[in-house]
Design a protein around this motif. Sequence first.
Motif, PDB file in Angstrom:
ATOM      1  N   ASP A   1     116.471 -16.721  21.424  1.00 55.75           N
ATOM      2  CA  ASP A   1     116.112 -15.686  20.445  1.00 55.75           C
ATOM      3  C   ASP A   1     114.609 -15.675  20.184  1.00 55.75           C
TER       4      ASP A   1
ATOM      5  N   THR B   1     112.949 -13.856  23.141  1.00 57.17           N
ATOM      6  CA  THR B   1     113.090 -12.391  23.111  1.00 57.17           C
ATOM      7  C   THR B   1     112.458 -11.787  21.861  1.00 57.17           C
TER       8      THR B   1
ATOM      9  N   MET C   1     114.003 -11.774  19.132  1.00 56.22           N
ATOM     10  CA  MET C   1     115.102 -11.401  18.255  1.00 56.22           C
ATOM     11  C   MET C   1     115.172 -12.333  17.054  1.00 56.22           C
TER      12      MET C   1
ATOM     13  N   CYS D   1     113.330  -6.359  20.925  1.00 57.03           N
ATOM     14  CA  CYS D   1     114.355  -6.835  19.982  1.00 57.03           C
ATOM     15  C   CYS D   1     113.874  -6.735  18.537  1.00 57.03           C
TER      16      CYS D   1
ATOM     17  N   ALA E   1     115.798  -4.688  15.602  1.00 66.95           N
ATOM     18  CA  ALA E   1     116.202  -5.285  14.326  1.00 66.95           C
ATOM     19  C   ALA E   1     115.697  -4.449  13.151  1.00 66.95           C
TER      20      ALA E   1
ATOM     21  N   ASN F   1     123.632  -8.093  15.819  1.00 68.20           N
ATOM     22  CA  ASN F   1     123.714  -9.547  15.855  1.00 68.20           C
ATOM     23  C   ASN F   1     124.809 -10.021  16.804  1.00 68.20           C
TER      24      ASN F   1
ATOM     25  N   ASN G   1     123.884  -9.489  20.349  1.00 67.41           N
ATOM     26  CA  ASN G   1     122.872 -10.470  20.745  1.00 67.41           C
ATOM     27  C   ASN G   1     123.486 -11.836  21.021  1.00 67.41           C
TER      28      ASN G   1
ATOM     29  N   ALA H   1     117.751  -7.585  25.511  1.00 66.26           N
ATOM     30  CA  ALA H   1     117.171  -6.568  24.620  1.00 66.26           C
ATOM     31  C   ALA H   1     117.811  -5.204  24.837  1.00 66.26           C
TER      32      ALA H   1
ATOM     33  N   ASN I   1     121.186  -5.108  23.097  1.00 65.78           N
ATOM     34  CA  ASN I   1     120.998  -5.091  21.644  1.00 65.78           C
ATOM     35  C   ASN I   1     120.621  -3.698  21.151  1.00 65.78           C
TER      36      ASN I   1
END
Length: 378
Positions: free
Chosen positions: A207, A210, A212, A303, A307, A322, A325, A343, A346
């Motif tokens: 995470d 990325t 994220m 990402c 978000a 979430n 992901n 990504a 997501n």
Amino acid sequence: MKRLSILGSTGSIGTQALEVCEAHGFSVMGLAAYSNEALLEEQTRRFRPQLVCIFDESRYHSLKARVADLPVRVVTGIGGLCEAASLAEADMVLNAVSGMIGLRPTLAAIDAHKEIALANKETLVTGGELVMRRAKVQNVPVLPVDSEHSAIFQCLNGYRHCKVNRILLTASGGPFFGKTRAELQYVTKKDALNHPNWSMGQKITIDSATMMNKGLELIEAYWLFDVPPEQIEVVIHRESIIHSAVEFEDCGVIAQLGMPDMKLPIQYAITYPERRPCPTKPLNLWEVGKLTFYEPDMETFSCLKTAKEAIRRGKLYPTLMNCANELAVQLFLDGKISFLQIAELNERVLELDGRGEVTVDNILNAEAAAREFVLSSI
């Protein structure tokens, strides 16, 4: 003296939390782990809790046999995890499990009027509206353990009555800072797990690669500190010395600094409002030499942009993102998709309808829909 139940006790946060408990003489009343029965047995013998939970039901009988000589009750599954979270003998629950599995034990702990030390960011990403509303009704404090949110919490102490202009959420940039999309096309699992500053579990490390992780933390900050997403600014800070900062209405900025070590934020959540000696390396700014800051590249590391869009829409959209992901990261770790596909999946999962009310049932339904979407898209 605090009495704790620690969920995720065999992970990085959990093992360091146990070190903090040992250093300060805090009692450990409950332990919970996913499947590492050998380490959980060792912890049980060392800390002598009243209850232990092994989430993986296939390991229940094995663990029970391992600790049969000890006066400890062994439980399993999500029911056991919620039991560990609501243990009558515990004052505080430190939730450090990985993934949205942490939501229901957090709610169980709140309903049992336990202080919450929260290291499971997915609890607030997927159920922030539900969790914070229930915590307010039950008058239960939710104390952040993530280094960034602990930093923000510390910066706000004494200034709760002041207007906040911005939260400055720092990010290391991960192992691929400065890379282009073309350069990320063929990165490997080994490349992505090579974090420059922090030693963490595989999921959170991917995470971070990325970005994220920073997107999830932005959503978490929104729920913890009641600051609109547009007032939360992500800043790349490669040295990981400033853990985050707050700018107030007079444009004064207060930051929290320290070495990249999780023991301080873990300990602060447990001992709050007190500060105590912490077994971490002191910060020497002469050795650090310089602190650098950069704007995040949200086109290459999309990402973060996804978000922001998810929390802008609200409702169940953060849950969809979430869950997509979580599965996409596991598929990458298993070698079934490329790094950049994380990504892409997501972003595309937000095509689903996430306008429902935030309830536990709807969150679980959104999780199932996101999983089905990801698996049908690869």
